[in-house]
Design an enzyme around this catalytic site. Sequence first.
Site, PDB file in Angstrom:
ATOM      1  N   SER A 154       0.833  -1.198   0.000  1.00  0.00           N
ATOM      2  CA  SER A 154       0.000   0.000   0.000  1.00  0.00           C
ATOM      3  C   SER A 154       0.869   1.250   0.000  1.00  0.00           C
ATOM      4  O   SER A 154       0.514   2.256  -0.620  1.00  0.00           O
ATOM      5  CB  SER A 154      -0.952   0.004   1.193  1.00  0.00           C
ATOM      6  OG  SER A 154      -0.252  -0.085   2.413  1.00  0.00           O
ATOM      7  N   GLU A 155       2.018   1.228   0.705  1.00  0.00           N
ATOM      8  CA  GLU A 155       2.988   2.325   0.643  1.00  0.00           C
ATOM      9  C   GLU A 155       4.413   1.772   0.740  1.00  0.00           C
ATOM     10  O   GLU A 155       4.652   0.752   1.395  1.00  0.00           O
ATOM     11  CB  GLU A 155       2.794   3.348   1.775  1.00  0.00           C
ATOM     12  CG  GLU A 155       1.704   4.369   1.521  1.00  0.00           C
ATOM     13  CD  GLU A 155       0.347   3.939   2.002  1.00  0.00           C
ATOM     14  OE1 GLU A 155      -0.643   4.659   1.770  1.00  0.00           O
ATOM     15  OE2 GLU A 155       0.256   2.852   2.608  1.00  0.00           O
ATOM     16  N   THR A 156       5.312   2.463   0.080  1.00  0.00           N
ATOM     17  CA  THR A 156       6.752   2.232   0.219  1.00  0.00           C
ATOM     18  C   THR A 156       7.388   3.552   0.624  1.00  0.00           C
ATOM     19  O   THR A 156       7.097   4.597   0.038  1.00  0.00           O
ATOM     20  CB  THR A 156       7.367   1.720  -1.094  1.00  0.00           C
ATOM     21  OG1 THR A 156       6.812   0.434  -1.396  1.00  0.00           O
ATOM     22  CG2 THR A 156       8.882   1.584  -0.989  1.00  0.00           C
ATOM     23  N   HIS A 216       2.197   3.463   8.844  1.00  0.00           N
ATOM     24  CA  HIS A 216       2.853   2.156   8.948  1.00  0.00           C
ATOM     25  C   HIS A 216       4.184   2.140   8.204  1.00  0.00           C
ATOM     26  O   HIS A 216       5.135   1.471   8.637  1.00  0.00           O
ATOM     27  CB  HIS A 216       1.926   1.035   8.466  1.00  0.00           C
ATOM     28  CG  HIS A 216       1.867   0.828   7.000  1.00  0.00           C
ATOM     29  ND1 HIS A 216       1.077   1.571   6.164  1.00  0.00           N
ATOM     30  CD2 HIS A 216       2.515  -0.061   6.207  1.00  0.00           C
ATOM     31  CE1 HIS A 216       1.223   1.152   4.920  1.00  0.00           C
ATOM     32  NE2 HIS A 216       2.081   0.157   4.915  1.00  0.00           N
TER      33      HIS A 216
END
Length: 304
Positions: free
Chosen positions: A46-48, A77
């Site tokens: 979902s995110e990096t 996160h």
Amino acid sequence: MDEPRLYRIDAFTTEPGRGNPAGVVTHADALDEARMQAIAREMGFSETAFVLRASGDDHDVRLRFFTPTTEVPVCGHATVGAHYALALESGRTGRTRQLTGAGVQTVEVNAYMGDFTVRIEQGPPVFHAPLAPHLVRDVMAALGLEAGDFDFRCPLQVVGTGHGKLMVALERRSRLVELQPDFDRLAALSPAIGSNGYFVFTLDVDEDDDALCHGRMFAPAIGVDEDPVTGNANGPLGAYLVRHGLLRTEDGVVRFRARQQAATGRGGYVDVEVRVRNGEPVDVAITGHAVLGSQVAQLLPDSA
């Protein structure tokens, strides 16, 4: 200069394969924006998070965050994941000022039973006006809800500490678990709502539950149909609950645990702190555990 290093970190959990997986690239200064976006797309999380050297005296490190489709200002996160990866590399604990698209935040890494926890000071909450009735009806339809599903103590309202989410409270946990949103309709509604994220939660918990609330988070407009655990939703939720009299303290700090689980079964927990003055929330912090999924690779800036 160190070469970029790519990790998968499971944040907001102490169990491998649980929590919310984030990509983390440390020593990312040699990567341009297009390469960062390509890595985030390839990783598919979902995110990096990309960790960069400081660019000014008011911070110690810079972080940029990319979903598979776009850059976002901040991500809870992936922040936990980034600072956990840095702690694994250096062994250092203590406070760090990070610059993100949402401004400067203080992040504190603490030693905990041979491992690390990461505490993020999210900052003052921002409350938007409650949604207009026609938008409430549109959200209900997109989420597949009826009027009787709502906890009517809680208005539908965007609240943020850097990256706002629409708070949607349900009366029953069973209804939360069985939700099957129309993601296309949610994505189309996001511009009118003023947020790309829909945080649906309930205060309906068992007597022996260690959490105050359970939630699910949907953000299809930025390529994330459902996020397993969301720091930038559960933190603002604490401020929202104080504002609406559902988490009471006149002065001081109120703390609680929030649990979140996606339809896939993947999930974890966030420990939330809200500092309250004269009965009003003034700032928010969250704390998360993390687990190393893997050091996926050592990247060259021009690697395919």
